[in-house]
Design an enzyme around this catalytic site. Structure first.
Site, PDB file in Angstrom:
ATOM      1  CG  ASP A  20      -2.269   0.682   0.936  1.00 59.90           C
ATOM      2  OD1 ASP A  20      -2.278   1.674   0.195  1.00 59.90           O
ATOM      3  OD2 ASP A  20      -3.287   0.217   1.451  1.00 59.90           O
ATOM      4  CG  HIS A  23      -0.976   2.936  -3.992  1.00 60.60           C
ATOM      5  ND1 HIS A  23      -1.223   2.759  -5.335  1.00 60.60           N
ATOM      6  CD2 HIS A  23      -1.580   1.901  -3.346  1.00 60.60           C
ATOM      7  CE1 HIS A  23      -1.958   1.658  -5.505  1.00 60.60           C
ATOM      8  NE2 HIS A  23      -2.179   1.127  -4.323  1.00 60.60           N
ATOM      9  CG  HIS A 201      -6.553  -2.548   4.325  1.00 65.57           C
ATOM     10  ND1 HIS A 201      -5.235  -2.927   4.208  1.00 65.57           N
ATOM     11  CD2 HIS A 201      -6.675  -1.405   3.592  1.00 65.57           C
ATOM     12  CE1 HIS A 201      -4.583  -2.054   3.437  1.00 65.57           C
ATOM     13  NE2 HIS A 201      -5.451  -1.128   3.048  1.00 65.57           N
ATOM     14  CG  HIS A 203      -6.978   3.462   2.970  1.00 67.67           C
ATOM     15  ND1 HIS A 203      -5.777   3.881   2.452  1.00 67.67           N
ATOM     16  CD2 HIS A 203      -7.132   2.173   2.568  1.00 67.67           C
ATOM     17  CE1 HIS A 203      -5.225   2.911   1.746  1.00 67.67           C
ATOM     18  NE2 HIS A 203      -6.023   1.858   1.795  1.00 67.67           N
ATOM     19  CE1 TYR A 292      -9.784   0.407  -4.053  1.00 65.18           C
ATOM     20  CE2 TYR A 292      -7.922   1.216  -5.323  1.00 65.18           C
ATOM     21  CZ  TYR A 292      -8.509   0.226  -4.562  1.00 65.18           C
ATOM     22  OH  TYR A 292      -7.834  -0.929  -4.305  1.00 65.18           O
TER      23      TYR A 292
END
Length: 347
Positions: A20, A23, A201, A203, A292
């Protein structure tokens, strides 16, 4: 909903700084960086370390961004740098294939995390079959899980369990969930699944990665993800060193060395970070719009090139319910917005 964490138990912790975080790192990790990070994470006690292009095996492309170093070399570098932790990779059906998965096994992975949109678990059956044939620990990811209610996600998770998943994750890809959303979705999976474990998970687009992770643990999550300094897409992930400290204070430490993780964040990752993800204007827009998280850097780049506000691009993508694999929409939306703006000026 209780916030005492009395019903929680020490979770399995997976670090995804090298996937991740790819990115945020613009897919430019070097072998030396991977070796240093993997070694530090292994010594600090994480269960598994995910290594791949940010969009998974086979993700290095003109659409998703090219990796600086071939991902198989990076996986091999990580495998050679750890003494205990498993090395994992992410696979998105339609991007990664049997070829990449076989090469990743040869390079040293012991786990694959198979990610689909939360409405498309049925496309993962053959991929779980391949994973089990290859002797891998198989984990399912239900991405953009904020878009569907808990009972729907439970049905999708049951499909993954029937295909052979050892763990199924609720994935807050857009960082759009509130703690009650994370709790309800994890709880639904815990009540529905008979064999597979449940993961979460997070964000941080709304600043809730840690709060949502704790809510998931209270709901019974068995596995959770994190990254050093929250280095990941959008506003980043739950910061691993903070998570370790919180788990330790709550009596839920699964064996993580808090001070080694603090050192890894400060002295290993810190000097090579491209930037520190945080909930800035555009990242919050992602969580607010439910888009996203990986769209953020693309929207910023295209917006700058075309003179279009990235916030407007993200909000329109959210209105259209864009998901992973539809990155080409970012340019299309930006061009449409620019044309619309030009038309308004002409009027």
């Amino acid at each position: 909903m209780s916030w005492t964490l009395k019903s929680a138990k020490p979770p399995v912790v997976v670090d995804t700084t090298l996937r991740d975080g790819s990115h945020a790192h613009r897919h430019q990790y070097t072998e030396a960086e991977v070796r240093a990070i993997a070694k530090a994470l292994d010594e600090a006690g994480v269960y598994a370390i995910e290594v791949a292009h940010g969009d998974g095996l086979g993700g290095s492309s003109i659409q998703y961004g090219f990796s600086r170093v071939d991902e198989m070399r990076l996986i091999r570098a990580a495998r050679e740098s750890v003494a205990r932790a498993k090395v994992a990779a992410l696979l998105l059906p339609g991007i990664g294939t049997r070829k990449e998965l076989k090469e990743a096994v040869e390079a040293g992975i012991g786990m694959v995390r198979i990610a689909t949109q939360c409405t498309e678990a049925d496309i993962s059956e053959q991929h779980f079959g391949m994973a089990k044939e290859m002797g891998l620990e198989a984990v399912g990811f239900l991405m953009m899980a904020h878009m569907r209610p808990p009972e729907f996600l439970a049905e999708q998770a049951l499909l993954m369990e029937s295909y052979g998943a050892d763990v199924v994750y609720i994935v807050d890809s857009a960082g759009a969930m509130l703690p009650q959303d994370a709790y309800a979705r994890v709880r639904a999976l815990k009540e529905a699944l008979s064999r597979a474990k449940v993961g979460f998970h997070a964000h941080n687009n709304l600043g809730l990665a840690m709060g949502n992770t704790l809510a998931a643990l209270e709901a019974g999550a068995d596995w959770v993800d994190a990254t050093l300094r929250g280095y990941g897409a959008g506003a980043g992930n739950a910061p691993l060193e903070v998570l370790a400290a919180v788990l330790d204070k709550a009596g839920l430490n699964p064996g993580l060395d808090v001070f080694k993780l603090l050192d890894a964040a400060e002295y290993v990752l810190g000097p090579i970070q491209h930037f520190q993800p945080f909930p800035d204007r555009d990242a919050v827009a992602i969580g607010y719009a439910g888009v996203y998280s990986t769209f953020l850097l693309h929207a910023k780049r295209i917006g700058k090139e075309l003179g279009v506000d990235p916030l407007a691009i993200l909000l329109e993508l959210g209105r259209r319910q864009a998901v992973a694999g539809q990155e080409d929409w970012i340019l299309r939306v930006a061009l449409e917005l620019k044309e619309k703006e030009a038309g308004a000026l002409a009027d």
